[in-house]
Design an enzyme around this catalytic site. Structure first.
Site, PDB file in Angstrom:
ATOM      1  CB  SER A 140      -0.893  -0.010   1.248  1.00  0.00           C
ATOM      2  OG  SER A 140      -1.660   1.170   1.313  1.00  0.00           O
TER       3      SER A 140
ATOM      4  CE  LYS B 264      -4.757   0.387   0.203  1.00  0.00           C
ATOM      5  NZ  LYS B 264      -5.560  -0.371   1.203  1.00  0.00           N
TER       6      LYS B 264
ATOM      7  CE  LYS C   6      -4.028   4.162   1.925  1.00  0.00           C
ATOM      8  NZ  LYS C   6      -5.287   3.633   2.487  1.00  0.00           N
TER       9      LYS C   6
ATOM     10  CG  ASP D 280      -7.811   2.756   0.170  1.00  0.00           C
ATOM     11  OD1 ASP D 280      -8.963   3.238   0.191  1.00  0.00           O
ATOM     12  OD2 ASP D 280      -7.275   2.219   1.168  1.00  0.00           O
TER      13      ASP D 280
ATOM     14  CD  GLU E  50      -8.979  -0.426   0.280  1.00  0.00           C
ATOM     15  OE1 GLU E  50      -7.949  -0.604  -0.417  1.00  0.00           O
ATOM     16  OE2 GLU E  50      -8.981  -0.566   1.510  1.00  0.00           O
TER      17      GLU E  50
ATOM     18  CG  ASP F 275     -10.851  -0.372   4.404  1.00  0.00           C
ATOM     19  OD1 ASP F 275     -11.200  -0.815   5.501  1.00  0.00           O
ATOM     20  OD2 ASP F 275      -9.739   0.198   4.240  1.00  0.00           O
TER      21      ASP F 275
ATOM     22  CE  LYS G 218      -7.716  -1.817   6.565  1.00  0.00           C
ATOM     23  NZ  LYS G 218      -7.714  -0.355   6.578  1.00  0.00           N
TER      24      LYS G 218
ATOM     25  N   GLY H  39      -4.705  -4.194   5.983  1.00  0.00           N
ATOM     26  CA  GLY H  39      -3.698  -4.003   7.023  1.00  0.00           C
ATOM     27  C   GLY H  39      -3.878  -2.667   7.706  1.00  0.00           C
TER      28      GLY H  39
HETATM   29  O1  OSB Z   1      -7.340   2.232   4.130  1.00  0.00           O
HETATM   30  O2  OSB Z   1      -6.392   0.350   4.005  1.00  0.00           O
HETATM   31  C1  OSB Z   1      -6.449   1.486   4.494  1.00  0.00           C
HETATM   32  C2  OSB Z   1      -3.425   2.007   6.767  1.00  0.00           C
HETATM   33  C3  OSB Z   1      -4.017   2.651   7.836  1.00  0.00           C
HETATM   34  C4  OSB Z   1      -5.342   2.962   7.783  1.00  0.00           C
HETATM   35  C5  OSB Z   1      -6.099   2.604   6.661  1.00  0.00           C
HETATM   36  C6  OSB Z   1      -5.527   1.923   5.603  1.00  0.00           C
HETATM   37  C7  OSB Z   1      -4.151   1.662   5.643  1.00  0.00           C
HETATM   38  C8  OSB Z   1      -3.411   1.067   4.548  1.00  0.00           C
HETATM   39  C9  OSB Z   1      -2.101   0.398   4.884  1.00  0.00           C
HETATM   40  O3  OSB Z   1      -3.733   1.165   3.391  1.00  0.00           O
HETATM   41  C10 OSB Z   1      -2.182  -1.054   4.913  1.00  0.00           C
HETATM   42  C11 OSB Z   1      -0.938  -1.710   5.430  1.00  0.00           C
HETATM   43  O4  OSB Z   1       0.077  -1.702   4.743  1.00  0.00           O
HETATM   44  O5  OSB Z   1      -0.962  -2.249   6.540  1.00  0.00           O
HETATM   45 MG    MG Z   2      -8.537   1.138   2.726  1.00  0.00          MG
END
Ligand code: OSB
Ligand code: MG
Length: 381
Positions: free
Chosen positions: A148, A174, A176, A201, A226, A251, A275, A303
């Protein structure tokens, strides 16, 4: 296969007698800030739970942040709910299923519930001398990896991060996105990597008024988008999904099996991010994955940039049926120079992640590192 009888066996596990319970908050610096549409995190402040029972020690991790910017729970609310409402219910003579049913009396607060439920499962696995995935009823298998990538300050920095992921062999990337930092940034990555398994995402940054704008993502052959719309919405995602060819993944909106069922019934998504903390623990995660598998909905493990404890939980969970897509499970070094648990997650050939060997999680907390990183330690039983 996850069937009713294998879930029953899990629900029938007796709650062990706890001799001592501690909450230990650690603060670990990130190797680089992690930017999203809702916040930029520069370190991981994780509340860990230490359970002691008959000379066996188990650790679990609460996946909340210190702030309520991604999710309403915080380390502070989780501490309150665990101490004042959940832990008092944890007594021998009950089963894990019975305890989970009692936990329903507390509305929401899945991350707090998961900390206890996961901790008890890890403890029982250690007491029985079996790996967590075996206790859950799933054979060992290698886990897919996924990175991510947070919001970057420039397209060049984004491309460098993607290049690194490709070199390491990650199974998918992924990125952001947020309003004003989306279409052209995705285009830059797609042009450089035409075949990459890529997704975005938005962490809820858009609204239905942005439908035409979001439809422009359809040209990039993304695996999914996402949580494009509000963190609490399911219905409007169903309207958006009808207007987009790109699969929507939920999510933030999914807190339970009931939420997943509503989303599937409405056609609000074609993919679900599970999650384990957000949905209240490993048992509900296994239920959601089984439900989605039965309804042709792909599932992956999200995660929360966890320490080695939570990261290992996510790895064991992904042995369950239904986890058909690579999740947000990355190498430890992506977040930390030095984690509090060993061994670190390192990608094997082909980008695969092996299950840590040994009973329980298969990872060990390093006491010196806990002491070095602890910012708060409280005995609660
Ligand atoms: O939206 O998936 C998410 C991390 C913190 C809060 C929300 C998200 C995330 C990540 C990181 O995208 C996921 C990871 O590498 O653990
Ligand atoms: Mg997410």
């Amino acid at each position: 296969m996850t069937d009713a009888s294998s879930l029953k066996a899990l629900e029938n596990i007796p709650v062990p007698k706890l001799d001592r319970v501690d909450l230990v908050t650690v603060k670990l610096p990130f190797v680089a800030p992690f930017g999203t549409s809702v916040h930029v995190w520069t370190d991981k402040e994780a509340m860990l739970m230490r359970l002691e029972s008959g000379g066996v020690t188990a650790w679990s991790e609460c996946v909340s942040d210190p702030d309520p910017f991604y999710f309403y729970e915080t380390n502070g609310t989780a501490r309150h709910i665990i101490k004042d409402f959940l832990l008092p219910l944890v007594e021998p003579g009950k089963t894990l299923g019975g305890l989970a049913a009692e936990f329903l009396h507390v509305r929401g607060h899945g991350m707090a519930k998961a900390t206890i439920e996961n901790g008890l499962l890890i403890l029982v696995a250690l007491q029985r001398g079996v790996p967590l995935h075996e206790l859950l009823g799933f054979p060992a298998r290698k886990i897919m990896s996924g990175l991510s990538i947070g919001l970057k300050e420039s397209p060049a920095a984004l491309l460098a991060a993607v290049e690194h992921a490709v070199e390491r062999g990650y199974h998918r990337v992924k990125m952001k996105v947020k309003k004003g930092q989306d279409i052209e940034w995705v285009r830059a990555v797609r042009e450089r990597h035409p075949k990459l398994r890529l997704m975005v995402d938005a962490n809820g940054d858009y609204s239905l008024a942005d439908t035409d704008h979001l439809r422009r993502l359809d040209e990039f052959d993304l695996m999914m988008v996402e949580q494009p719309l509000s963190y609490s919405d399911i219905y409007e995602h169903s309207l958006l999904q009808k207007k987009m060819t790109t699969a929507i993944c939920l999510d933030e909106s999914i807190h339970s099996l009931a939420d997943a069922a509503a989303a599937v019934a409405l056609g609000a998504c074609r993919i679900v991010n599970i999650k384990q903390g957000r949905v209240g623990g490993l048992l509900e995660s296994v239920r959601i994955a089984a439900f989605c598998a039965a309804h042709g909905i792909d599932v992956w493990s999200g995660g929360m940039d966890e320490t080695g404890i939570g990261r290992a939980v996510n790895i064991h969970l992904q042995t369950a049926d239904g986890f058909t897509l690579p999740g947000d499970t990355s190498e430890t070094s992506n977040y930390f120079d030095e984690d509090i648990a060993v061994p670190p997650v390192v990608l094997e050939a082909g980008g695969w992640i092996g299950i840590p060997a040994g009973p329980g999680l298969g990872v060990e907390v390093v006491p010196d590192r806990i002491l070095k990183r602890a910012i708060r330690w409280e005995r609660i039983r």
